[in-house]
Design a protein around this motif. Structure first.
Motif, PDB file in Angstrom:
ATOM      1  N   LEU A 232       6.517   6.560  18.062  1.00  0.00           N
ATOM      2  CA  LEU A 232       6.603   6.638  19.244  1.00  0.00           C
ATOM      3  C   LEU A 232       5.206   7.416  19.687  1.00  0.00           C
ATOM      4  O   LEU A 232       4.501   7.273  20.859  1.00  0.00           O
ATOM      5  CB  LEU A 232       7.716   7.397  19.830  1.00  0.00           C
ATOM      6  CG  LEU A 232       9.072   6.713  20.035  1.00  0.00           C
ATOM      7  CD1 LEU A 232      10.205   7.661  20.293  1.00  0.00           C
ATOM      8  CD2 LEU A 232       8.918   5.528  21.001  1.00  0.00           C
ATOM      9  N   ALA A 233       4.906   8.378  18.917  1.00  0.00           N
ATOM     10  CA  ALA A 233       3.720   8.942  19.316  1.00  0.00           C
ATOM     11  C   ALA A 233       2.316   8.282  18.860  1.00  0.00           C
ATOM     12  O   ALA A 233       1.552   8.067  20.156  1.00  0.00           O
ATOM     13  CB  ALA A 233       3.364  10.171  18.212  1.00  0.00           C
ATOM     14  N   VAL A 234       2.209   7.266  18.044  1.00  0.00           N
ATOM     15  CA  VAL A 234       1.076   6.527  18.224  1.00  0.00           C
ATOM     16  C   VAL A 234       1.121   5.411  19.555  1.00  0.00           C
ATOM     17  O   VAL A 234       0.138   5.083  19.789  1.00  0.00           O
ATOM     18  CB  VAL A 234       1.426   5.592  16.652  1.00  0.00           C
ATOM     19  CG1 VAL A 234       0.296   4.613  16.747  1.00  0.00           C
ATOM     20  CG2 VAL A 234       1.186   6.476  15.463  1.00  0.00           C
TER      21      VAL A 234
ATOM     22  N   VAL B  47       7.151   4.224   7.317  1.00  0.00           N
ATOM     23  CA  VAL B  47       6.085   3.827   7.823  1.00  0.00           C
ATOM     24  C   VAL B  47       6.498   2.323   8.528  1.00  0.00           C
ATOM     25  O   VAL B  47       6.017   1.888   9.919  1.00  0.00           O
ATOM     26  CB  VAL B  47       4.949   3.240   7.133  1.00  0.00           C
ATOM     27  CG1 VAL B  47       3.802   2.309   7.767  1.00  0.00           C
ATOM     28  CG2 VAL B  47       4.333   4.600   6.292  1.00  0.00           C
ATOM     29  N   LEU B  48       7.438   1.688   7.978  1.00  0.00           N
ATOM     30  CA  LEU B  48       8.022   0.403   8.261  1.00  0.00           C
ATOM     31  C   LEU B  48       8.748   0.754   9.543  1.00  0.00           C
ATOM     32  O   LEU B  48       8.934  -0.274  10.557  1.00  0.00           O
ATOM     33  CB  LEU B  48       8.836  -0.307   7.484  1.00  0.00           C
ATOM     34  CG  LEU B  48       7.899  -0.899   5.949  1.00  0.00           C
ATOM     35  CD1 LEU B  48       8.784  -1.383   4.989  1.00  0.00           C
ATOM     36  CD2 LEU B  48       6.816  -1.605   6.374  1.00  0.00           C
ATOM     37  N   ILE B  49       9.537   1.931   9.658  1.00  0.00           N
ATOM     38  CA  ILE B  49      10.254   2.029  10.816  1.00  0.00           C
ATOM     39  C   ILE B  49       9.420   2.484  11.967  1.00  0.00           C
ATOM     40  O   ILE B  49       9.571   1.893  13.246  1.00  0.00           O
ATOM     41  CB  ILE B  49      10.966   3.546  10.905  1.00  0.00           C
ATOM     42  CG1 ILE B  49      12.390   3.149   9.590  1.00  0.00           C
ATOM     43  CG2 ILE B  49      11.773   3.948  11.941  1.00  0.00           C
ATOM     44  CD1 ILE B  49      12.989   4.430   9.418  1.00  0.00           C
ATOM     45  N   SER B  50       8.168   3.090  11.875  1.00  0.00           N
ATOM     46  CA  SER B  50       7.113   3.184  13.111  1.00  0.00           C
ATOM     47  C   SER B  50       6.637   2.076  13.065  1.00  0.00           C
ATOM     48  O   SER B  50       6.028   1.813  14.286  1.00  0.00           O
ATOM     49  CB  SER B  50       6.121   4.258  12.412  1.00  0.00           C
ATOM     50  OG  SER B  50       6.827   5.410  11.973  1.00  0.00           O
TER      51      SER B  50
ATOM     52  N   GLN C 230      -5.891  -1.049  11.199  1.00  0.00           N
ATOM     53  CA  GLN C 230      -5.360   0.146  11.872  1.00  0.00           C
ATOM     54  C   GLN C 230      -3.790   0.473  11.197  1.00  0.00           C
ATOM     55  O   GLN C 230      -3.643   1.631  10.880  1.00  0.00           O
ATOM     56  CB  GLN C 230      -5.258  -0.040  13.159  1.00  0.00           C
ATOM     57  CG  GLN C 230      -6.545   0.065  14.007  1.00  0.00           C
ATOM     58  CD  GLN C 230      -6.297  -0.279  15.521  1.00  0.00           C
ATOM     59  OE1 GLN C 230      -5.554  -1.295  15.970  1.00  0.00           O
ATOM     60  NE2 GLN C 230      -7.170   0.172  16.395  1.00  0.00           N
ATOM     61  N   MET C 231      -3.240  -0.532  10.775  1.00  0.00           N
ATOM     62  CA  MET C 231      -1.835  -0.498  10.154  1.00  0.00           C
ATOM     63  C   MET C 231      -2.194   0.315   8.750  1.00  0.00           C
ATOM     64  O   MET C 231      -1.564   1.048   8.312  1.00  0.00           O
ATOM     65  CB  MET C 231      -0.942  -1.697  10.091  1.00  0.00           C
ATOM     66  CG  MET C 231      -0.080  -1.851  11.017  1.00  0.00           C
ATOM     67  SD  MET C 231       1.160  -0.675  11.535  1.00  0.00           S
ATOM     68  CE  MET C 231       2.033  -0.269   9.841  1.00  0.00           C
ATOM     69  N   LEU C 232      -3.112  -0.273   7.966  1.00  0.00           N
ATOM     70  CA  LEU C 232      -3.507   0.314   6.800  1.00  0.00           C
ATOM     71  C   LEU C 232      -3.996   2.013   6.935  1.00  0.00           C
ATOM     72  O   LEU C 232      -3.278   2.985   6.181  1.00  0.00           O
ATOM     73  CB  LEU C 232      -4.517  -0.217   6.123  1.00  0.00           C
ATOM     74  CG  LEU C 232      -4.201  -1.752   5.686  1.00  0.00           C
ATOM     75  CD1 LEU C 232      -5.589  -2.427   4.963  1.00  0.00           C
ATOM     76  CD2 LEU C 232      -3.317  -1.708   4.740  1.00  0.00           C
ATOM     77  N   ALA C 233      -4.537   2.294   7.885  1.00  0.00           N
ATOM     78  CA  ALA C 233      -4.802   3.772   8.236  1.00  0.00           C
ATOM     79  C   ALA C 233      -3.757   4.633   8.648  1.00  0.00           C
ATOM     80  O   ALA C 233      -3.437   5.580   8.324  1.00  0.00           O
ATOM     81  CB  ALA C 233      -6.057   3.517   9.562  1.00  0.00           C
ATOM     82  N   MET C 234      -2.829   3.833   9.457  1.00  0.00           N
ATOM     83  CA  MET C 234      -1.695   4.624   9.736  1.00  0.00           C
ATOM     84  C   MET C 234      -0.606   4.950   8.657  1.00  0.00           C
ATOM     85  O   MET C 234      -0.036   5.965   8.499  1.00  0.00           O
ATOM     86  CB  MET C 234      -1.082   3.597  10.885  1.00  0.00           C
ATOM     87  CG  MET C 234       0.365   4.331  11.266  1.00  0.00           C
ATOM     88  SD  MET C 234       1.151   3.122  12.560  1.00  0.00           S
ATOM     89  CE  MET C 234       2.694   3.608  12.343  1.00  0.00           C
TER      90      MET C 234
ATOM     91  N   LEU D 180       0.589  -1.071   0.130  1.00  0.00           N
ATOM     92  CA  LEU D 180       0.017  -0.103  -0.020  1.00  0.00           C
ATOM     93  C   LEU D 180       0.806   1.357   0.044  1.00  0.00           C
ATOM     94  O   LEU D 180       0.644   2.092  -0.653  1.00  0.00           O
ATOM     95  CB  LEU D 180      -0.907   0.118   1.291  1.00  0.00           C
ATOM     96  CG  LEU D 180      -1.754   1.230   1.447  1.00  0.00           C
ATOM     97  CD1 LEU D 180      -2.687   1.555   0.311  1.00  0.00           C
ATOM     98  CD2 LEU D 180      -2.663   1.279   2.724  1.00  0.00           C
ATOM     99  N   GLY D 181       1.937   1.312   0.802  1.00  0.00           N
ATOM    100  CA  GLY D 181       2.861   2.451   0.995  1.00  0.00           C
ATOM    101  C   GLY D 181       3.299   2.767  -0.264  1.00  0.00           C
ATOM    102  O   GLY D 181       3.560   3.909  -0.855  1.00  0.00           O
ATOM    103  N   LEU D 182       3.766   1.866  -1.083  1.00  0.00           N
ATOM    104  CA  LEU D 182       4.529   1.959  -2.494  1.00  0.00           C
ATOM    105  C   LEU D 182       3.581   2.956  -3.385  1.00  0.00           C
ATOM    106  O   LEU D 182       4.067   3.959  -4.075  1.00  0.00           O
ATOM    107  CB  LEU D 182       5.023   1.014  -3.132  1.00  0.00           C
ATOM    108  CG  LEU D 182       6.157   0.119  -2.562  1.00  0.00           C
ATOM    109  CD1 LEU D 182       6.445  -1.357  -3.246  1.00  0.00           C
ATOM    110  CD2 LEU D 182       7.290   1.030  -2.439  1.00  0.00           C
TER     111      LEU D 182
END
Length: 352
Positions: A183-185, A125-128, A140-144, A89-91
């Motif tokens: 960290l914020a999430v 995103v993958l770092i988060s 939720q990961m898709l939304a993030m 999705l991110g790509l």
């Protein structure tokens, strides 16, 4: 999960198809429109020239980050599987968002640079992901992913285009941004009951072994990551050389300080999996500058030391996913269960 996740995934993919249908074209179509009598061979050659670096970054995204997140023994399938889902999705979303922002809403003509930028957006995103693994669902990961990439592209445009800051390896815009976003999430999802740790927050021999595979892939391909968006020629050459020497120096100091701070001089796999990569991150901002090989080695050495000390003395405040992961409180002080020695060790630097 049975209905919500499939519906969200399908809706997002349909949205991507529609957006690409309206806004995305081949790069060769732009050339034919502007210069009808010219050939596309130059652009195609440039595409193939950078394709090897693009493939290196691609391996980092799907193999490196995927296996690095297998450090939790109960989330190995989630880390590798959800990593693939998020990256796919991110790509798409990263390529679109980057093109829209930098082209000011005009048509996006897909070339190798657009594909590279899509990979770089996904890396954030993958770092988060490492901060929220096991805490949120695939939906939720898709939304993030949608929210974070949109914020990342806006931040990258501000840093790179408005402030004109040098960040060729994207240490600020990708690594620092991804870390703090995760960290914020995680902070939003935090529950006071987790102060005593959680039984699922443990590693095992096989999980650390697989995580080390991810580390090795990331370590080997990091020079490509730091040089892929640099200007070809001298800038790209220096980015590769500086990153290479920063990484090798970082390994020595990371191993040395891991042994120094651990009981009986044993090496901690958490340090090895993460601190050995710190040199590539630290040198990223100035990788294409003439800092000399010894300068990059100094940067890498310091990064390895700081990373190990941070893992050892700072993560105690919120628990740890490594071998000493179970924290509890007794008589107003923090204690941890040391699974390596089947004993309880006092953490004198933390009290309540």
């Amino acid at each position: 999960m049975k209905l919500k996740f499939p519906m969200v995934a399908i809706v997002l993919e349909v949205a991507m198809i529609i957006l690409f249908g309206y806004f995305v074209e081949y790069e060769t179509e732009q050339i034919n429109l502007q210069q009808p009598n010219t050939t596309n061979s130059t652009k195609v050659d440039r595409f193939l020239e950078l394709h090897s670096l693009f493939q290196d970054v691609h391996v980092m995204i799907f193999v490196g980050f995927g296996f690095l997140m297998t450090f939790l023994k109960n989330y190995g399938f989630s880390s590798v599987g959800i990593n693939l889902l998020v990256a796919a999705l991110g790509l798409q979303w990263g390529t679109f968002m980057w093109g829209i922002v930098h082209n000011h809403g005009q048509k996006i003509h897909i070339g190798i640079k657009n594909m590279i930028n899509g990979d770089l957006s996904t890396a954030t995103v993958l770092i988060s992901f490492g901060a929220v693994l096991g805490k949120i669902s695939p939906t939720q990961m898709l939304a993030m992913t949608i929210l974070e990439i949109a914020a990342f592209v806006g931040n990258e445009y501000l840093v790179g285009e408005i402030f004109e800051a040098s960040d060729i390896g994207a240490s600020m815009t990708i690594h620092a941004f991804g870390a703090y976003f995760g960290l914020a999430v995680a902070g939003i999802l935090y529950q006071p009951s987790l102060r005593k740790g959680h039984e699922m927050e443990k590693s095992a021999y096989h999980s650390d072994l697989f995580a080390m595979i991810g580390t090795l892939f990331l370590w080997m391909f990091w020079p490509s990551f730091n040089s892929v968006i640099a200007e070809t020629g001298e800038k790209q050459y220096m980015a590769i050389v500086n990153t290479y020497f920063s990484l090798v120096a970082c390994v020595l100091t990371a191993y040395a300080f891991s042994s120094l701070v651990e009981k009986r001089g044993r090496l901690d796999m958490v340090h090895i999996q993460n601190a050995t990569l710190a040199g590539g991150v630290a040198v990223g901002t100035c990788a294409d500058m003439k800092i000399h090989p010894y300068g990059s080695m100094i940067i890498g050495s310091i990064a390895g030391i700081v990373s190990v000390l941070g893992f050892k003395f700072l993560t105690v405040y919120h628990g740890h996913a490594g071998s000493c992961s179970r924290f509890f409180y007794r008589n107003g002080s923090c204690w941890r269960a040391d699974h390596r020695f089947n004993s309880q060790v006092h953490c004198p630097w933390t009290t309540i």
